[in-house]
Design a protein around this motif. Structure first.
Motif, PDB file in Angstrom:
ATOM      1  N   ILE A  70       0.860  -1.184   0.000  1.00 57.32           N
ATOM      2  CA  ILE A  70       0.000   0.000   0.000  1.00 57.32           C
ATOM      3  C   ILE A  70       0.889   1.223   0.000  1.00 57.32           C
ATOM      4  O   ILE A  70       1.737   1.389   0.877  1.00 57.32           O
ATOM      5  CB  ILE A  70      -0.901   0.025   1.249  1.00 57.32           C
ATOM      6  CG1 ILE A  70      -1.652  -1.296   1.381  1.00 57.32           C
ATOM      7  CG2 ILE A  70      -1.871   1.198   1.195  1.00 57.32           C
ATOM      8  CD1 ILE A  70      -2.073  -1.596   2.780  1.00 57.32           C
ATOM      9  N   ARG A  71       0.685   2.088  -0.991  1.00 56.07           N
ATOM     10  CA  ARG A  71       1.440   3.336  -1.101  1.00 56.07           C
ATOM     11  C   ARG A  71       0.461   4.492  -1.057  1.00 56.07           C
ATOM     12  O   ARG A  71      -0.599   4.437  -1.698  1.00 56.07           O
ATOM     13  CB  ARG A  71       2.240   3.379  -2.405  1.00 56.07           C
ATOM     14  CG  ARG A  71       3.226   2.243  -2.549  1.00 56.07           C
ATOM     15  CD  ARG A  71       4.348   2.416  -1.573  1.00 56.07           C
ATOM     16  NE  ARG A  71       5.177   1.219  -1.467  1.00 56.07           N
ATOM     17  CZ  ARG A  71       6.370   1.222  -0.943  1.00 56.07           C
ATOM     18  NH1 ARG A  71       6.891   2.336  -0.478  1.00 56.07           N
ATOM     19  NH2 ARG A  71       7.060   0.107  -0.852  1.00 56.07           N
ATOM     20  N   ILE A  72       0.792   5.530  -0.313  1.00 56.32           N
ATOM     21  CA  ILE A  72      -0.128   6.659  -0.146  1.00 56.32           C
ATOM     22  C   ILE A  72       0.571   7.977  -0.450  1.00 56.32           C
ATOM     23  O   ILE A  72       1.785   8.080  -0.363  1.00 56.32           O
ATOM     24  CB  ILE A  72      -0.726   6.681   1.281  1.00 56.32           C
ATOM     25  CG1 ILE A  72       0.373   6.618   2.327  1.00 56.32           C
ATOM     26  CG2 ILE A  72      -1.711   5.542   1.472  1.00 56.32           C
ATOM     27  CD1 ILE A  72      -0.103   6.690   3.756  1.00 56.32           C
ATOM     28  N   ALA A  79       2.349   2.707   3.412  1.00 51.91           N
ATOM     29  CA  ALA A  79       1.409   2.779   4.526  1.00 51.91           C
ATOM     30  C   ALA A  79       1.718   1.651   5.507  1.00 51.91           C
ATOM     31  O   ALA A  79       2.334   0.648   5.146  1.00 51.91           O
ATOM     32  CB  ALA A  79      -0.026   2.660   4.014  1.00 51.91           C
ATOM     33  N   GLY A 108      -1.967   5.617   7.846  1.00 50.36           N
ATOM     34  CA  GLY A 108      -1.041   6.586   7.277  1.00 50.36           C
ATOM     35  C   GLY A 108      -1.417   7.984   7.728  1.00 50.36           C
ATOM     36  O   GLY A 108      -2.457   8.176   8.367  1.00 50.36           O
ATOM     37  N   LEU A 113      -4.096  10.540   2.650  1.00 52.47           N
ATOM     38  CA  LEU A 113      -4.952   9.387   2.391  1.00 52.47           C
ATOM     39  C   LEU A 113      -5.903   9.581   1.210  1.00 52.47           C
ATOM     40  O   LEU A 113      -6.556   8.638   0.795  1.00 52.47           O
ATOM     41  CB  LEU A 113      -5.757   9.025   3.649  1.00 52.47           C
ATOM     42  CG  LEU A 113      -4.938   8.507   4.816  1.00 52.47           C
ATOM     43  CD1 LEU A 113      -5.851   8.148   5.982  1.00 52.47           C
ATOM     44  CD2 LEU A 113      -4.081   7.326   4.414  1.00 52.47           C
ATOM     45  N   ARG A 115      -5.002   9.846  -1.646  1.00 50.78           N
ATOM     46  CA  ARG A 115      -4.384   9.159  -2.777  1.00 50.78           C
ATOM     47  C   ARG A 115      -3.741   7.872  -2.270  1.00 50.78           C
ATOM     48  O   ARG A 115      -2.811   7.904  -1.471  1.00 50.78           O
ATOM     49  CB  ARG A 115      -3.335  10.053  -3.411  1.00 50.78           C
ATOM     50  CG  ARG A 115      -2.727   9.491  -4.651  1.00 50.78           C
ATOM     51  CD  ARG A 115      -1.850  10.537  -5.299  1.00 50.78           C
ATOM     52  NE  ARG A 115      -1.331  10.059  -6.553  1.00 50.78           N
ATOM     53  CZ  ARG A 115      -0.581  10.777  -7.341  1.00 50.78           C
ATOM     54  NH1 ARG A 115      -0.265  12.010  -6.994  1.00 50.78           N
ATOM     55  NH2 ARG A 115      -0.143  10.292  -8.466  1.00 50.78           N
ATOM     56  N   ALA A 116      -4.267   6.743  -2.740  1.00 51.93           N
ATOM     57  CA  ALA A 116      -3.744   5.448  -2.300  1.00 51.93           C
ATOM     58  C   ALA A 116      -3.624   4.504  -3.493  1.00 51.93           C
ATOM     59  O   ALA A 116      -4.502   4.465  -4.360  1.00 51.93           O
ATOM     60  CB  ALA A 116      -4.657   4.836  -1.246  1.00 51.93           C
ATOM     61  N   GLY A 137      -8.522   6.313  -3.223  1.00 47.54           N
ATOM     62  CA  GLY A 137      -8.209   7.120  -2.062  1.00 47.54           C
ATOM     63  C   GLY A 137      -9.380   7.192  -1.115  1.00 47.54           C
ATOM     64  O   GLY A 137     -10.414   6.582  -1.330  1.00 47.54           O
TER      65      GLY A 137
END
Length: 172
Positions: A70-72, A79, A108, A113, A115-116, A137
């Motif tokens: 998971i990238r935010i 995350a 996070g 948050l 944008r995820a 997001g």
């Protein structure tokens, strides 16, 4: 991975015809067994990963924390995935016309948050699938937030534009 899916879209597994997966239900939520100390000061959110079998044979599905990334935010920071509160799919047989769903908790900084990116790689019958990516997001439709308080405006985010387009298409 050719292009990302929008959160909520189904992705067909090329390696296993009739098997598909989706990431959906991304929302702010507190974990059921309490917050992890490592997530102090972070905002929790939850999402679901559903695997559906539309074939006439069963598949053994495995999805655990090492298969999820998971990238935010705009910089793609990692995350925190709360494996203690998450419910994974571990060695489960998904029979024809059935589904299995994992409920995952992550955390996070609240400011990013909106944008995820969530990347999933399933293990099906001891074989790895391709990596699939979903973009979305939290609070994309929040109108009370002043656009100047975030680094990118929620109204202009790609996920928001795609969601608005799909809503307009569904209404017509």
């Amino acid at each position: 991975m050719r292009e990302p899916n929008v959160v909520g879209d189904w992705q067909e597994c090329d390696e296993h015809a009739g098997l598909r997966v989706r990431v959906h239900g991304v929302e702010k939520a507190e974990p059921p067994r309490g917050r992890d100390d490592a997530a102090d000061g972070l905002t929790y959110f939850r999402f679901r990963v559903t695997v559906e079998n539309r074939t006439t044979e069963h598949f053994g599905i495995h999805l655990e924390d090492g298969q999820i990334d998971i990238r935010i935010g705009a910089d793609g920071e990692s995350a925190f995935l709360d494996w203690r509160n998450s419910q994974f799919i571990e060695g489960y047989d998904v029979y024809p016309l059935r589904r299995a769903t994992a409920v995952l908790y992550a955390a996070g900084p609240d400011a990013v948050l909106h944008r995820a990116d969530i990347q999933i790689q399933l293990k099906v019958d001891d074989e790895w699938t391709e990596r699939y990516l979903w973009a979305g997001g939290i609070d994309l439709y929040e109108t009370s937030v002043d656009a100047s308080t975030r680094s990118g405006t929620t109204r202009d985010s790609l996920a928001c534009q795609v969601t608005n387009f799909l809503r307009r298409e569904a209404d017509s």
